[in-house]
Design an enzyme around this catalytic site. Structure first.
Site, PDB file in Angstrom:
ATOM      1  N   ASP A 225     103.559  -4.904  74.859  1.00 53.82           N
ATOM      2  CA  ASP A 225     104.955  -5.006  75.282  1.00 53.82           C
ATOM      3  C   ASP A 225     105.090  -6.315  76.067  1.00 53.82           C
ATOM      4  O   ASP A 225     104.736  -6.381  77.239  1.00 53.82           O
ATOM      5  CB  ASP A 225     105.336  -3.802  76.134  1.00 53.82           C
TER       6      ASP A 225
ATOM      7  N   TYR B  11     129.946  -2.577  60.568  1.00 46.11           N
ATOM      8  CA  TYR B  11     128.916  -1.529  60.538  1.00 46.11           C
ATOM      9  C   TYR B  11     127.919  -1.845  59.446  1.00 46.11           C
ATOM     10  O   TYR B  11     128.298  -2.156  58.321  1.00 46.11           O
ATOM     11  CB  TYR B  11     129.548  -0.154  60.268  1.00 46.11           C
TER      12      TYR B  11
ATOM     13  N   ARG C 133     120.906  -9.840  75.221  1.00 46.38           N
ATOM     14  CA  ARG C 133     120.255  -8.565  75.535  1.00 46.38           C
ATOM     15  C   ARG C 133     119.980  -7.845  74.227  1.00 46.38           C
ATOM     16  O   ARG C 133     120.907  -7.455  73.520  1.00 46.38           O
ATOM     17  CB  ARG C 133     121.149  -7.709  76.425  1.00 46.38           C
TER      18      ARG C 133
ATOM     19  N   THR D  87     111.715  -7.555  74.493  1.00 45.15           N
ATOM     20  CA  THR D  87     113.143  -7.794  74.671  1.00 45.15           C
ATOM     21  C   THR D  87     113.385  -9.247  74.268  1.00 45.15           C
ATOM     22  O   THR D  87     112.441 -10.039  74.147  1.00 45.15           O
ATOM     23  CB  THR D  87     113.582  -7.619  76.130  1.00 45.15           C
TER      24      THR D  87
ATOM     25  N   LYS E 227     114.743 -12.056  78.270  1.00 46.03           N
ATOM     26  CA  LYS E 227     114.043 -12.458  79.498  1.00 46.03           C
ATOM     27  C   LYS E 227     113.598 -13.916  79.334  1.00 46.03           C
ATOM     28  O   LYS E 227     114.448 -14.771  79.168  1.00 46.03           O
ATOM     29  CB  LYS E 227     112.940 -11.460  79.807  1.00 46.03           C
TER      30      LYS E 227
ATOM     31  N   GLU F 291     124.531   0.012  58.914  1.00 44.47           N
ATOM     32  CA  GLU F 291     123.346   0.883  58.958  1.00 44.47           C
ATOM     33  C   GLU F 291     122.454   0.604  57.747  1.00 44.47           C
ATOM     34  O   GLU F 291     122.942   0.458  56.632  1.00 44.47           O
ATOM     35  CB  GLU F 291     123.776   2.352  58.957  1.00 44.47           C
TER      36      GLU F 291
HETATM   37  C1  LIG Z   1     112.449  -5.182  80.518  1.00 47.69           C
HETATM   38  C2  LIG Z   1     111.330  -4.400  79.919  1.00 47.69           C
HETATM   39  C3  LIG Z   1     111.571  -3.338  79.031  1.00 47.69           C
HETATM   40  C4  LIG Z   1     112.912  -2.706  78.800  1.00 47.69           C
HETATM   41  O1  LIG Z   1     113.908  -3.461  78.436  1.00 47.69           O
HETATM   42  P1  LIG Z   1     115.437  -2.972  78.558  1.00 47.69           P
HETATM   43  O2  LIG Z   1     116.087  -3.937  77.659  1.00 47.69           O
HETATM   44  O3  LIG Z   1     115.800  -3.099  79.991  1.00 47.69           O
HETATM   45  O4  LIG Z   1     115.510  -1.567  78.061  1.00 47.69           O
HETATM   46  C5  LIG Z   1     110.479  -2.738  78.429  1.00 47.69           C
HETATM   47  N1  LIG Z   1     109.230  -3.137  78.705  1.00 47.69           N
HETATM   48  C6  LIG Z   1     108.966  -4.117  79.580  1.00 47.69           C
HETATM   49  C7  LIG Z   1     107.565  -4.496  79.849  1.00 47.69           C
HETATM   50  C8  LIG Z   1     110.012  -4.777  80.227  1.00 47.69           C
HETATM   51  O5  LIG Z   1     109.729  -5.730  81.121  1.00 47.69           O
END
Ligand SMILES: *Cc1c(COP(=O)(O)O)cnc(C)c1O
Length: 422
Positions: free
Chosen positions: A203, A57, A238, A229, A232, A59
């Site tokens: 994003d 932990y 993740r 994220t 991807k 925090e």
């Molecule tokens: C995949 C994605 C997210 C969210 O990601 P999670 O890990 O699934 O919560 C947010 N914004 C965009 C543009 C994404 O493609």
């Protein structure tokens, strides 16, 4: 290496679960995985995410924790932060968000109050749920104003974005999305955000790996905040990161913890550090370039087979097919392709006349197949399989789907996936 991979302790303790993991390994090895948000992480990333770091932990932030015993954890997190800053050329990075959605929620917490106006691309146009769409907490707790793409071009309509932003004066503008096959013009968004007094959030969840590898322009220095994220195109575990200039560092850190989350997932932080190290290697630049080259050739091959692609093609890793001219609903096609060993997702297309749960489109991408080493020379075969699969879906021809599945498995056997091979 033969599958399933050895998981001796897991197999001894819980054979039922071990069998499911083994079956998933087999599935990921045999199929052509084309969901653009997915990838194959390396063995090194897998190992880091399965360590005892998860027992701890922590925090707070390095040097300012609420728990003792952080001698190693602090170093892990600082390493991940330093690598993120170097790779993306940013002044500040927070590597604690549990995933992309909580990362975005932290952005709202940092820069807006409940009821404030926020702006993002509409989900059915290619935006993300967390950009203020109605069913999301972000659309219920904030007043979401949504922009789209032009019907004739499939591209962002910056006149519309500017007009909306100046009229609605959002606190936060999100750019980026989940089904955008074209380059994002961060500078154009930044100008509009400046004119309207909004915080611009890029994003880049889908394209972070392309940015890191030099295959898509960077949102630096245009965006105030970069949300991404890590799982991807960036090919990490993740997780997620928020990056910014120093001026927003405090607000972002406070929003992530204690604003939104408790203890960070240290095993994920470690795996992010590994992925960032991998992404800083020259080979990752070639990877990113190949992802885009593969997608461009695949788009050409699909167009040549009469497919209708939103925006007419792609600049990145993603292709959005509108199957209306093929007379096959997206869901029917996606399920048939799955039986043919080609894993995709059904997706709305802009101005889709069909329902979101039964839309007109299928979304595909090249990150995973490129991670296996497939190149532009394979894209004609991939397009052929998709073409035959969609025709077989329309005709209900299960035999044709089984034949494709065998051909796919044969090629996949020649290109072992990272993480699933030694
Ligand atoms: C995949 C994605 C997210 C969210 O990601 P999670 O890990 O699934 O919560 C947010 N914004 C965009 C543009 C994404 O493609």
């Amino acid at each position: 290496m033969t599958l399933p991979l050895p998981h001796p302790a897991l197999s001894a303790t819980d054979p039922e679960l071990a069998a499911l993991v083994g079956a998933e390994e087999q599935l990921q090895a045999e199929t052509l995985r084309m969901i653009p948000s997915e990838n194959y992480v390396s063995r090194a990333v897998l190992e880091a995410s399965g360590t005892v770091l998860q027992n701890k932990y922590s925090e707070g932030y390095a040097g300012r924790r609420y728990y003792e015993g952080q001698q190693n954890i602090d170093q892990v997190e600082l390493l991940a932060i330093a690598r993120a800053k170097a790779l993306f050329g940013v002044e500040h990075a927070n590597v604690q968000p549990y995933s992309g959605s909580p990362a975005n929620l932290a952005v709202y917490l940092a820069f807006a109050e409940p009821g404030d106006t926020v702006m993002g691309m509409a989900l059915p146009m290619g935006g993300h749920l967390t950009h203020g769409w109605g069913v999301s907490a972000t659309g219920r707790w904030f007043r979401g104003v949504q922009y789209g793409v032009r019907q004739d071009t499939g591209l962002t309509d910056f006149d519309e974005v500017r007009e909306l932003a100046l009229k609605e004066r959002p606190k936060v503008i999100f750019c980026g999305g989940t089904a955008l096959p074209r380059t994002i013009d961060f500078a154009a968004f930044a100008e509009i955000a400046r004119e309207s007094g909004a915080v611009l959030v890029a994003d880049v969840a889908h394209i972070a790996g392309l940015i890191a590898g030099g295959a898509h322009p960077s949102p630096v220095p245009h965006a105030d905040v970069i949300s991404t994220t890590t799982h991807k195109t960036l090919r990490g575990p993740r997780g997620a990161m928020l990056m910014s200039r120093e001026e927003h560092a405090k607000a972002i850190d406070k929003a992530v913890f204690p604003g939104l989350q408790g203890g960070p997932h240290n095993q994920t932080t470690a795996a992010i550090a590994v992925a960032l190290h991998e992404a800083a290697q020259p080979s990752f630049r070639s990877y990113a370039a190949s992802v885009v080259a593969n997608a461009k050739v695949l788009a050409e091959e699909l167009l040549a087979r009469g497919f209708d692609l939103v925006s007419g093609g792609t600049d990145n890793h993603l292709i959005l097919m509108d199957l209306t001219p093929k007379n096959v609903p997206g869901k029917v096609a996606a399920k048939a392709l799955d039986r043919a060993g080609i894993v995709v997702n059904y997706n709305t297309v802009p101005y889709d006349p069909r329902k979101p749960f039964d839309p007109s489109g299928v979304r595909i991408g090249t990150p995973s197949l490129t991670s296996r080493g497939l190149g532009t020379e394979h894209m004609a075969a991939v397009a052929d399989w998709i073409d035959r699969g969609v025709s077989a879906a329309g005709a209900g021809d299960e035999e044709a789907l089984a034949a494709i599945r065998a051909e796919v498995a044969e090629l996949m056997a020649e290109y072992p996936a990272p993480g699933l091979s030694a």
